[in-house]
Design an enzyme around this catalytic site. Structure first.
Site, PDB file in Angstrom:
ATOM      1  N   GLU A 196       6.952   2.008  23.252  1.00 33.06           N
ATOM      2  CA  GLU A 196       5.495   1.940  23.478  1.00 33.06           C
ATOM      3  C   GLU A 196       5.183   1.093  24.709  1.00 33.06           C
ATOM      4  O   GLU A 196       4.387   1.481  25.568  1.00 33.06           O
ATOM      5  CB  GLU A 196       4.804   1.254  22.282  1.00 33.06           C
ATOM      6  CG  GLU A 196       4.618   2.121  21.067  1.00 33.06           C
ATOM      7  CD  GLU A 196       4.392   1.299  19.801  1.00 33.06           C
ATOM      8  OE1 GLU A 196       4.448   0.051  19.873  1.00 33.06           O
ATOM      9  OE2 GLU A 196       4.177   1.905  18.747  1.00 33.06           O
ATOM     10  N   GLY A 247       2.194  -5.974   3.218  1.00 32.45           N
ATOM     11  CA  GLY A 247       2.670  -6.156   1.849  1.00 32.45           C
ATOM     12  C   GLY A 247       1.781  -7.095   1.049  1.00 32.45           C
ATOM     13  O   GLY A 247       1.338  -6.762  -0.062  1.00 32.45           O
ATOM     14  N   GLY A 256       1.311 -14.851   2.733  1.00 33.08           N
ATOM     15  CA  GLY A 256       1.296 -13.891   3.830  1.00 33.08           C
ATOM     16  C   GLY A 256       0.350 -12.739   3.588  1.00 33.08           C
ATOM     17  O   GLY A 256       0.364 -12.124   2.527  1.00 33.08           O
TER      18      GLY A 256
END
Lengths: 433, 433
Positions: A174, A15, A11
């Site tokens: 948002e 992170g 991924g």
């Protein structure tokens, strides 16, 4: 020369990217895998969905942002999907059936949309996690006004001009705030048969206030700002049904039906499916959101060679759960990378400590809330702060410049230049008849 | 007040847009219909396909570019598809089954990809006419290098690094030249297992020279420039088969097979299907490319209230066929609009005369050919001329600025920032298992 230890990172979100950057300086052979070819700056993804920014402004090719690290010759990037993790054989099974061996593994696969067990809602209420999601939402929102313009039936037209956003977290507020701006400003003079200003936008939240991660005072300010923009905020409302024609809600005062052809899902995400498989392989139980419990140094109990970070990790810091926000993911990425190096050098690992720099959320044009230590901002100053903070953290000088230019343009003209819809479903083939 | 005459315009390409703009000043009620919500600047579409520009840089919402005309209150824009034309009842049948009546009709539905009766080739060799096409090609090209990086088999890897562009017209040479640039410059240092510089790009043309619409000297110059860039130009080669593994060609010296996983189609377009239906309704035979024959004033024989313009029209000027290029479409749009007004005022119509301002084609970085009257340019000066001419004709000030900035960036850095692939096929749903 001895073979270098092999570290696999799954991924390339906040992170994973941070972990790879930290490991690029170490004496290890790193392989980064991601399903897509890009790192996505998710905090601005709603701008792609609402046609304010083009996709390349909020995303960048992984190979491009890691080109300096790759030049050192110890980093491999593969566009691949991790299907399973074999903790006994220490390898990741990829989508083509091949096995990628590791000595150390950092799993940063993130989260995906989650409809709380109502998979049939997905078709009617798309979520917003990927670029593909953003394009799908853009097509629905822009398409709804086009459909309304063609309607001859009053009720049908109203349903096309009604928008429901489910979930009052940062993404929900948002989206709701921006939908109102589109209806009241961007499109205001561009239709002939409908008045786009009559569009209604509901924001539905199950809890008793929006932005539950903020202090009650900030939530109240956010709600007031949203209402001033024109959003109809409904708190304490649970969704009981979603179909092509609208949403059924259960509030304290009974059931209510909102007839709306456009429903957007911002109510929940869950950990990526690989989390459950990893937990099962390690004989652990994931938490309710599918996240993998980790020890203090972010490794998995009994598997010090496997770390889990970001939205996929059920991590604790100072006895409190670490929130699923990008600064936390970045900090975990750096911590996990440092702990991999510590283990390789037989040094003790460092426990993860989350440093909370504050929270910001934007609500639309010139509206936002900011909590930074003791500082509280709302309205225009908060919006300016949010804007520069987000541009600052964007990947790459070029993207920053692009986003600032686009926003300056949008701000002064009220235009949203990315309003084009590509209609990928449409064939361009000439019929042979 | 008497009802105004109703003019319907089908299609908002270069021809339709120009017609609507001209009619906006007239005493008529105009309805413009288009399948998409945007006008597309097709000459730069290959830049979206090759990740040099984001989609909003080469397209703009129709409502936005016509907002001033709409404010006058006599223009309606509908996102709809014209399925058929009933010339007896004088109405256009739309995709939702409704009928749109007209007093005058201008058909500007353009052209679509055409695989010369080999519909099965479409899946293996996508064409480039719409934004959706461009995204599909971008995903294939970028994805091919990613697949090559993952290959363990030499032959399979080579096939992923082989690219075939079929058709040596303007789109084909642009695509081929840019593919080489991507392989040799943009991606050159961003892979670990493959050397992208080893990618091969073939440009296959059936005639004996590329850019057949240009003079032989310009064609020869274009071929030399392409070869210098690294394109392998194969003229006089007819395609006999295309499948997932490559292309079979028939040349003067026999059959040849190119093993390539990425094949792009730039060999042919045909008129949109509505052309054949209109021709049938008027008792006429369309030409081989499906275009509708028109009279000198661009109307259909026996139907002075119906005009056909742009790529859909088989029009003549000074006894020569009018080429399918954007300046011709624009000129036809203005001519048809003027003739509608002439008929309404019972004045004689004006025959269409095509004014040829010259031809330009780009071949890649700093390579192009230009023919303008007696002026002939090639190489860098031609490329600069092409660049400014294209930016000048782009719709809207903002798009021009955006494209110039993007190009300056691409030029100096060799980067192509729009390399992100959204993967719309991928679901982001969390499996419930």
């Amino acid at each position: 020369m001895a073979l270098l230890p092999r570290v696999v990172v799954i991924g390339c979100g906040f992170g994973g990217l941070e972990a790879v950057r930290a490991l690029a300086r170490a004496e290890v052979e790193v392989t980064l895998i991601d399903r897509t070819n890009h790192h996505l700056f998710q905090p601005l993804l709603y701008q792609v969905a609402t046609a304010g920014l083009p996709a390349p402004a909020v995303s960048a090719p992984i190979r491009h942002i890691l080109r300096r690290e790759m030049r050192r010759g110890r980093l491999t990037v593969l566009q691949a999907e991790a299907m399973d993790i074999d903790t006994a054989a220490r390898c990741v099974r990829l989508d083509d059936g091949s096995a990628l061996p590791y000595d150390h593994l950092i799993v940063a696969a993130g989260a995906a949309n989650h409809w709380f067990g109502h998979d049939d809602w997905a078709a009617h209420a798309p979520g917003l996690k990927t670029l593909a999601d953003a394009f799908a939402i853009r097509a629905r929102v822009i398409g709804a006004f086009e459909r309304a313009e063609r309607c001859t039936d009053d009720a049908a037209r109203t349903a096309w001009l009604n928008f429901v956003v489910i979930g009052g977290g940062p993404t929900g507020v948002e989206l709701a705030g921006t939908l109102v701006e589109i209806a009241r400003h961007t499109l205001a003079d561009e239709f002939r048969r409908i008045d786009t200003r009559q569009a209604r936008v509901w924001l539905v939240e199950g809890a008793d206030r929006v932005l539950g991660a903020f202090e009650p005072a900030s939530s109240a300010s956010a709600q007031r700002q949203l209402q001033r923009l024109g959003v109809e905020v409904m708190t304490g409302c649970r969704v009981t049904a979603i179909d092509a024609d609208g949403v059924t809600l259960l509030a304290a005062d009974g059931e209510r039906r909102l007839a709306a052809r456009t429903v957007l899902w911002a109510a929940g995400v869950a950990a990526a499916p690989i989390g459950r498989r990893l937990a099962a392989a390690c004989g652990m139980t994931p938490d309710r959101a599918g996240r993998v419990p980790v020890t203090a140094d972010l490794s998995v109990q009994g598997h010090p060679e496997v770390s889990v970070i970001g939205d996929l990790a059920a991590a604790q810091s100072d006895g409190k759960p670490v929130p699923g926000v990008s600064p936390a993911a970045k900090q975990m990425g750096r911590c996990a990378a440092a702990n991999v190096q510590a283990r390789l050098q037989q040094r003790p690992t460092t426990p993860f400590r989350y440093r909370d720099y504050g929270s910001l959320a934007t609500l639309g044009r010139m509206a936002a809330v900011v909590q930074l230590g003791r500082l509280r901002l709302s309205g225009y100053p908060a919006w300016l702060f949010w804007l520069f903070a987000h541009v600052y953290f964007l990947i790459g000088f070029r993207n920053r410049l692009m986003v600032l230019t686009d926003w300056a343009w949008n701000y002064w003209t009220f235009a949203r230049h990315a309003r084009v819809v590509a209609e990928p479903g449409r064939s361009t083939k000439v019929a042979e008849t």
